[in-house]
Design a protein around this motif. Sequence first.
Motif, PDB file in Angstrom:
ATOM      1  N   GLY A  26      28.270  50.996  15.404  1.00 59.62           N
ATOM      2  CA  GLY A  26      29.550  51.055  14.714  1.00 59.62           C
ATOM      3  C   GLY A  26      30.730  51.048  15.653  1.00 59.62           C
ATOM      4  N   ASN A  27      30.496  51.125  16.971  1.00 56.76           N
ATOM      5  CA  ASN A  27      31.581  51.169  17.940  1.00 56.76           C
ATOM      6  C   ASN A  27      31.344  50.182  19.082  1.00 56.76           C
ATOM      7  N   ARG A  28      30.823  49.017  18.737  1.00 46.34           N
ATOM      8  CA  ARG A  28      30.641  47.987  19.759  1.00 46.34           C
ATOM      9  C   ARG A  28      32.015  47.556  20.259  1.00 46.34           C
ATOM     10  N   GLU A  29      32.153  47.511  21.545  1.00 44.94           N
ATOM     11  CA  GLU A  29      33.473  47.304  22.140  1.00 44.94           C
ATOM     12  C   GLU A  29      33.650  45.853  22.587  1.00 44.94           C
ATOM     13  N   LEU A  30      34.781  45.270  22.186  1.00 46.29           N
ATOM     14  CA  LEU A  30      35.196  43.955  22.681  1.00 46.29           C
ATOM     15  C   LEU A  30      36.449  44.190  23.514  1.00 46.29           C
ATOM     16  N   ARG A  31      36.345  43.862  24.796  1.00 44.08           N
ATOM     17  CA  ARG A  31      37.366  44.288  25.764  1.00 44.08           C
ATOM     18  C   ARG A  31      38.320  43.135  26.100  1.00 44.08           C
ATOM     19  N   LEU A  32      39.599  43.418  26.007  1.00 41.19           N
ATOM     20  CA  LEU A  32      40.650  42.475  26.391  1.00 41.19           C
ATOM     21  C   LEU A  32      41.390  43.016  27.609  1.00 41.19           C
ATOM     22  N   LEU A  33      41.745  42.117  28.534  1.00 40.00           N
ATOM     23  CA  LEU A  33      42.537  42.505  29.696  1.00 40.00           C
ATOM     24  C   LEU A  33      43.855  41.740  29.646  1.00 40.00           C
ATOM     25  N   GLY A  34      44.939  42.467  29.655  1.00 41.63           N
ATOM     26  CA  GLY A  34      46.246  41.836  29.542  1.00 41.63           C
ATOM     27  C   GLY A  34      47.069  41.944  30.812  1.00 41.63           C
ATOM     28  N   MET A  35      47.897  40.909  31.042  1.00 44.09           N
ATOM     29  CA  MET A  35      48.849  40.924  32.159  1.00 44.09           C
ATOM     30  C   MET A  35      50.239  41.121  31.571  1.00 44.09           C
ATOM     31  N   LEU A  36      50.819  42.290  31.827  1.00 44.42           N
ATOM     32  CA  LEU A  36      52.140  42.620  31.281  1.00 44.42           C
ATOM     33  C   LEU A  36      53.120  42.837  32.427  1.00 44.42           C
ATOM     34  N   PRO A  37      54.116  41.960  32.584  1.00 48.83           N
ATOM     35  CA  PRO A  37      55.104  42.142  33.655  1.00 48.83           C
ATOM     36  C   PRO A  37      56.114  43.225  33.279  1.00 48.83           C
ATOM     37  N   LEU A  72      38.096  46.581  18.959  1.00 47.15           N
ATOM     38  CA  LEU A  72      38.831  45.760  19.913  1.00 47.15           C
ATOM     39  C   LEU A  72      39.697  46.666  20.783  1.00 47.15           C
ATOM     40  N   THR A  73      39.520  46.579  22.108  1.00 42.40           N
ATOM     41  CA  THR A  73      40.287  47.410  23.044  1.00 42.40           C
ATOM     42  C   THR A  73      41.107  46.517  23.977  1.00 42.40           C
ATOM     43  N   TYR A  74      42.083  47.139  24.616  1.00 40.94           N
ATOM     44  CA  TYR A  74      43.028  46.385  25.440  1.00 40.94           C
ATOM     45  C   TYR A  74      43.396  47.202  26.670  1.00 40.94           C
ATOM     46  N   ASP A  75      43.095  46.663  27.838  1.00 43.28           N
ATOM     47  CA  ASP A  75      43.555  47.221  29.104  1.00 43.28           C
ATOM     48  C   ASP A  75      44.602  46.278  29.681  1.00 43.28           C
ATOM     49  N   TRP A  76      45.465  46.789  30.509  1.00 40.34           N
ATOM     50  CA  TRP A  76      46.514  45.935  31.057  1.00 40.34           C
ATOM     51  C   TRP A  76      46.829  46.338  32.490  1.00 40.34           C
ATOM     52  N   PHE A  94      38.206  43.032  37.694  1.00 41.90           N
ATOM     53  CA  PHE A  94      36.953  42.364  37.320  1.00 41.90           C
ATOM     54  C   PHE A  94      35.760  42.976  38.051  1.00 41.90           C
ATOM     55  N   HIS A  95      35.977  43.418  39.260  1.00 35.70           N
ATOM     56  CA  HIS A  95      34.865  43.980  40.035  1.00 35.70           C
ATOM     57  C   HIS A  95      34.634  45.461  39.756  1.00 35.70           C
ATOM     58  N   GLU A  96      35.661  46.189  39.372  1.00 35.65           N
ATOM     59  CA  GLU A  96      35.536  47.630  39.194  1.00 35.65           C
ATOM     60  C   GLU A  96      35.211  48.025  37.758  1.00 35.65           C
ATOM     61  N   ASN A  97      35.684  47.295  36.807  1.00 35.04           N
ATOM     62  CA  ASN A  97      35.540  47.673  35.406  1.00 35.04           C
ATOM     63  C   ASN A  97      34.410  46.899  34.736  1.00 35.04           C
ATOM     64  N   PRO A  98      33.971  47.359  33.578  1.00 30.46           N
ATOM     65  CA  PRO A  98      32.972  46.604  32.799  1.00 30.46           C
ATOM     66  C   PRO A  98      33.530  45.233  32.411  1.00 30.46           C
ATOM     67  N   PRO A  99      32.675  44.275  32.055  1.00 26.99           N
ATOM     68  CA  PRO A  99      33.141  42.910  31.756  1.00 26.99           C
ATOM     69  C   PRO A  99      34.146  42.875  30.604  1.00 26.99           C
ATOM     70  N   TYR A 100      35.126  42.002  30.790  1.00 22.20           N
ATOM     71  CA  TYR A 100      36.109  41.741  29.740  1.00 22.20           C
ATOM     72  C   TYR A 100      35.733  40.436  29.046  1.00 22.20           C
ATOM     73  N   HIS A 101      36.045  40.382  27.743  1.00 26.41           N
ATOM     74  CA  HIS A 101      35.689  39.194  26.968  1.00 26.41           C
ATOM     75  C   HIS A 101      36.754  38.107  27.038  1.00 26.41           C
ATOM     76  N   MET A 102      37.995  38.506  27.343  1.00 23.79           N
ATOM     77  CA  MET A 102      39.076  37.526  27.408  1.00 23.79           C
ATOM     78  C   MET A 102      40.205  38.096  28.248  1.00 23.79           C
ATOM     79  N   LEU A 103      40.906  37.184  28.963  1.00 24.13           N
ATOM     80  CA  LEU A 103      42.071  37.561  29.756  1.00 24.13           C
ATOM     81  C   LEU A 103      43.314  37.070  29.016  1.00 24.13           C
ATOM     82  N   LEU A 104      44.244  37.992  28.729  1.00 21.59           N
ATOM     83  CA  LEU A 104      45.457  37.658  27.983  1.00 21.59           C
ATOM     84  C   LEU A 104      46.661  37.669  28.917  1.00 21.59           C
TER      85      LEU A 104
END
Length: 752
Positions: A26-37, A72-76, A94-104
């Motif tokens: 019930g808590n399968r995680e889909l990870r997004l990584l965002g670039m926010l200036p 759906l989660t979001y790191d930036w 990318f090397h330190e964290n678990p795999p991300y599904h998409m780069l935003l």
Amino acid sequence: MRLQTMDSKVRMKIYLILLIVGSNEGNRELRLLGMLPKTGSGWVGGDSCQVAVRMALDDINNNKNILTDYNLTYDWYDSKCDPGTSVYQMFEIFHENPPYHMLLGGGCSITSEATSQVSYLWNITQFSYGSSSPILSDRKRFPRFFRIALPDQKLNPARIDLMRTFNWKKVATINQALEFFSVVIDDFVQRVQGTEITIISQEIFVNDPLTRVQNLKTHDARIIMTAMYEHKARDVLCAAYKVGLYGPKIVWVFVGWFSSFFWRINLENVGCTVQEMDLAAEGSFITGPVYQNPIEERGVANLTAKEFDALYHSHSTYLPAYKSNDFVAHQCYDNIWVSAIAFNCTIKRMAEIGHPKTLDMFEYADRDINDIIFECMGNTSMTGVSGQIVFTEGADPNRIVKMERIQGGTRELIGHYRQDKFPNGYFEWIEDSIKWKDGNIPRDSTLVTQREVKIPLTLYIPVCVLSAIGICLAISFFAFNIIYRQNRNVKLSSPNINNIILLGCVLCYSSVFVQTTEADSSVTCLTRKLLFSLGFTVTFGGLFSKTWRVYRIFTNKKLLKRTIKDYQLLAIVGGLVGVVLMVMILWAIIAPHTIIVNYLDKQVYLIGNDAEVHLFVRVCHSEYSSYFGWVLYIIQGALLSFGAFLAWETRHVKIQALNDSHQIGLCLYNVVILSAVGLTLSLLLADQEVMMYGITSGCLIIGTTLTQVVIFIPKIHAVYHKVDTNITTMSTGVAATSMNNDSRTHENEGVS
């Protein structure tokens, strides 16, 4: 008992495991990584974007119709709009964290260009919310890149349809010498190739655009597509003012990401005042993407753009300091939704093919899973708070394009281009929003209308009437010759030769009826020249031939009997006519006449709304016309000179009925004067065909009529007043006395 106890323990463990597994499902995680200036020297709109990201995550995770059983989660990270920082931090995460599904991201094109050239090596799809660089459309350099922002070259379909809407078929381009802008112009050129649109000039500049703008004016450019940074756009407009390339006839087309009043600000180093820049920019079109849906419709999130605005500005994390960059909020919100829809599609596709993994188990080595994500992303179509988003050509979406125009010194919205309805895009204009000067749509070039110069009936009819009167006069004189041919005054004047003279006059009159300005056949050209040349030769040949007979008789110092018959005089006239005919025949064989169109460049008339009438005339042309023309002039000049000589030599023969020397002198005077006037005016009025026709016809009619009147009126007067026909000479010593009507002296025998 132990077995039961053990069995119960095993069952308890199995239950706990199933409970844990069920809880994790019930808590399968889909990870997004965002670039926010958020910091740095470039664009710092990351905070404004993050508010919209939080709203989208909440709405998606609370929506039971999408990503069921997934979270759906979001790191930036702060990209600082710096390519080096962006790539370095991406590697580290990318090397330190678990795999991300998409780069935003990123929000800046330079960071997206840097990261998307390497992010695909991790088998990850990158999706930007704000990068509009045309370079990012290159699938070879950026193979796994998508974006929600509209690149500048995607504005070209709207620009092309704008031209078609206003029937503009000629266009020029000018761009700054950077790849960013060259790509836009190259795309525009490629799109118009093979269409009805013609590119009349392509200009590129590095620093100062003045000479390039001058070239645009030289090419008479009216519709001008631009691609450059904002500060260079100011330089171009100032240069346009300096060279005069502005006003209601000129249409500049700029991109929409410039400042609201870009032509008025930062003018310290431009060299033009605000007023001058207003004049140069007035009437320019501005094409750009819309950042929020202009249509009041509910999209995938069940929100309209206005409802989203209200929720966004009332969100607990929103601060007033974000106001300057909150235009990106709608695209950031839809950026998350498009990603979620692509993930939802991927989950279904993986289940359909029986993939051994689920999407949450993705690792960077799973290229096949990323292939499915990439395919689903390309097939995504949704209506969001930023508008309709459809991917049809590579990385770039088809979005609504905003159309603005600078009117009265301000940017005014005039409509939208529904490019999201690809391939059948269309305009939705705001009624009466475009204010054309004087209500006239500018033209892509001066409208040139070709109009043939024709002899107006108000001139042609009077000339023909006068010529007809002249012919009637000749016929009257001919009747007089026939009726009174036995009268001594008429008989002594050689009535047969007089009839030949009248025939020549009729030929000259007839040439007026032929209009060479509207010639449609070479026969017409030859006819007018032939009629005039033969008419002139017959008239003056006949006149001078009988004067030659008088000369031969009355300069006979030896008093020998000399008889000169009419057929001899006719032979002289026939010889002259034969020479002229020979010249005309050779002319027709060696250099036949053709009909050409002569454009009268000096005769251009403005008729309003940038329209001109250029006059042309169909004229006769022969390759060697000057040579053959001069041959005829020499023949006719020699004839006139010979006639003048004869007239002078016979000036002392006093019998008026017999000697025409005085009349010949008067005729020569008239012909020379009229020929001089006609020739001079024909040289001065070479392009005034109508006036030329009027002058030459007038001179011809006057000269021919005077010749008839001068030759025949004295004879009519002599007949009706019975003038004495005594023949005397003073210079030769030869004298003769008039006999009765039935007798003749040996001196005048044969003069009949």
